[in-house]
Design an enzyme around this catalytic site. Structure first.
Site, PDB file in Angstrom:
ATOM      1  N   GLN A 127      -4.999  -1.392   9.549  1.00 31.71           N
ATOM      2  CA  GLN A 127      -4.890  -2.715   8.914  1.00 31.71           C
ATOM      3  C   GLN A 127      -5.516  -3.791   9.810  1.00 31.71           C
ATOM      4  O   GLN A 127      -5.175  -3.905  10.989  1.00 31.71           O
ATOM      5  CB  GLN A 127      -3.402  -3.031   8.643  1.00 31.71           C
ATOM      6  CG  GLN A 127      -3.162  -4.341   7.927  1.00 31.71           C
ATOM      7  CD  GLN A 127      -3.748  -4.374   6.505  1.00 31.71           C
ATOM      8  OE1 GLN A 127      -3.623  -3.417   5.751  1.00 31.71           O
ATOM      9  NE2 GLN A 127      -4.417  -5.465   6.168  1.00 31.71           N
ATOM     10  N   ASP A 180     -11.343   2.836   3.900  1.00 31.78           N
ATOM     11  CA  ASP A 180     -11.768   1.441   3.733  1.00 31.78           C
ATOM     12  C   ASP A 180     -13.280   1.332   3.522  1.00 31.78           C
ATOM     13  O   ASP A 180     -13.773   0.273   3.136  1.00 31.78           O
ATOM     14  CB  ASP A 180     -11.381   0.626   4.982  1.00 31.78           C
ATOM     15  CG  ASP A 180     -10.156  -0.245   4.750  1.00 31.78           C
ATOM     16  OD1 ASP A 180      -9.855  -0.527   3.575  1.00 31.78           O
ATOM     17  OD2 ASP A 180      -9.508  -0.636   5.739  1.00 31.78           O
ATOM     18  N   LYS A 224       0.843  -1.205   0.000  1.00 32.13           N
ATOM     19  CA  LYS A 224       0.000   0.000   0.000  1.00 32.13           C
ATOM     20  C   LYS A 224       0.871   1.245   0.000  1.00 32.13           C
ATOM     21  O   LYS A 224       0.631   2.205  -0.730  1.00 32.13           O
ATOM     22  CB  LYS A 224      -0.934  -0.009   1.226  1.00 32.13           C
ATOM     23  CG  LYS A 224      -2.082  -0.989   1.079  1.00 32.13           C
ATOM     24  CD  LYS A 224      -2.862  -1.204   2.368  1.00 32.13           C
ATOM     25  CE  LYS A 224      -3.912  -2.291   2.144  1.00 32.13           C
ATOM     26  NZ  LYS A 224      -4.645  -2.681   3.348  1.00 32.13           N
TER      27      LYS A 224
END
Ligand code: NAD
Length: 281
Positions: free
Chosen positions: A96, A119, A52
């Site tokens: 995460q 997200d 990422k």
């Protein structure tokens, strides 16, 4: 059969995003910023976060990774999120997953400002998506959606079957297809006759986590098949769809690996840029 090349599509999307970041930099004299919080040292999470960060740098985003040990207190993480919520240089925040057991995932997700939730997991974004309003959309289903639209720009009236009802994949995928006026059936582990449901579909999105669950005789001719699954087996990584069998009937399908996976990170970058743009308006 059209083999949907997720690597190529993701590279094209990143190139577009790179240009967009350059334009935003000229316009606002700043670039969107993505901050990732990584807790613990689980190998897959470390790899995801490294990818990422690399992709964010590649398109010109400002990117930062904040690392905590497995034993970090929940309070410390929540306070850091509050700090990032108030930091104007941070456009997007991602924590995460999975988290250690002593940290409440729901609390963490709900502490992130919906406008910085890249997200798309915050209940406000989930609600906005299901109401058809503008929102951050979870990255993997967003990637699937973009791949489907590339093959079939007009999805109106198509029959779509989503296999799996997770908050991460199945449910948001269903909302995206509904928004495109598909007739959507969402199936799951208690569905009575999954094969019969799949045989009705013009589009199948499989996000289950069972190696090669979807077989050749489950798919009618000219179906678009998107395989989200990533399953480690003795024969290497395979998807939730039996590629060899299904590719004989499908009009187009994604391989595993090299299909949906690469689009997921590209969509995270897209979400970060979209959060930045909304914050400037
Ligand atoms: P999950 O375990 O949260 O959900 C799985 C879903 O499948 C559940 O809704 C369950 O009801 C359904 N299911 C289970 N058995 C079934 C059966 N026999 N028939 C029909 N449905 C059944 O999984 P998830 O997080 O949505 O992930 C699914 C897969 O996608 C996994 O292989 C995961 O590794 C992969 N994944 C890939 C990406 C990517 O970027 N490509 C991202 C996230 C997840």
């Amino acid at each position: 059969m059209i083999l949907i090349d997720g690597k190529k599509e993701a590279a094209e999307l990143r190139e577009k995003l790179k240009q967009e970041v350059a334009e935003l930099k000229l316009k606002y004299n700043k670039v969107p910023g993505l901050t990732v919080i990584l807790i613990g040292d689980m190998a897959p999470s470390q790899i995801y976060v490294r990818n990422k960060e690399r992709s964010a740098n590649e398109v010109g985003l400002k990117s930062e990774v904040i690392k905590y040990p497995e034993t970090v207190e929940e309070k410390t993480v929540l306070e850091k999120i509050e700090e990032l919520n108030n930091d104007k240089t941070v456009s997007g925040i991602l924590v995460q997953l999975p988290l250690p057991n002593h940290i409440d995932k729901k609390k963490v997700i709900e502490t992130i400002l919906p406008s910085k939730d890249v997200d798309g997991f915050h209940p406000t974004n989930v609600g906005n998506l299901s109401s058809g309003y503008e929102s951050s959309v979870p990255c993997t289903p967003l990637g699937c959606y973009l791949l489907i639209k590339k093959i079939e720009p007009n999805l109106s009236g198509k029959k779509a079957v989503v296999v799996g009802r997770s908050n991460l994949n199945g449910k948001p995928m269903t909302q995206l297809l509904l928004k495109e006026n598909c007739t959507v059936t969402i199936t799951h582990s208690r569905t009575k006759d999954l094969k019969a449901e799949c045989l009705e579909a013009d589009i199948i999105v499989a996000a289950v986590g069972i190696p090669e669950l979807v077989r050749g005789d489950w798919v009618k001719k000219d179906t678009i098949v998107i395989d989200v699954g990533i399953n480690k087996t003795d024969n290497g990584i395979v998807g939730d769809v039996n590629f060899e069998e299904v590719s004989k009937n499908a009009k187009a399908m994604t391989p595993v690996p090299g299909g949906v996976g690469p689009m997921t990170i590209a969509c995270l970058l897209k979400n970060t840029i979209d959060c930045f743009k909304r914050s400037q308006n």
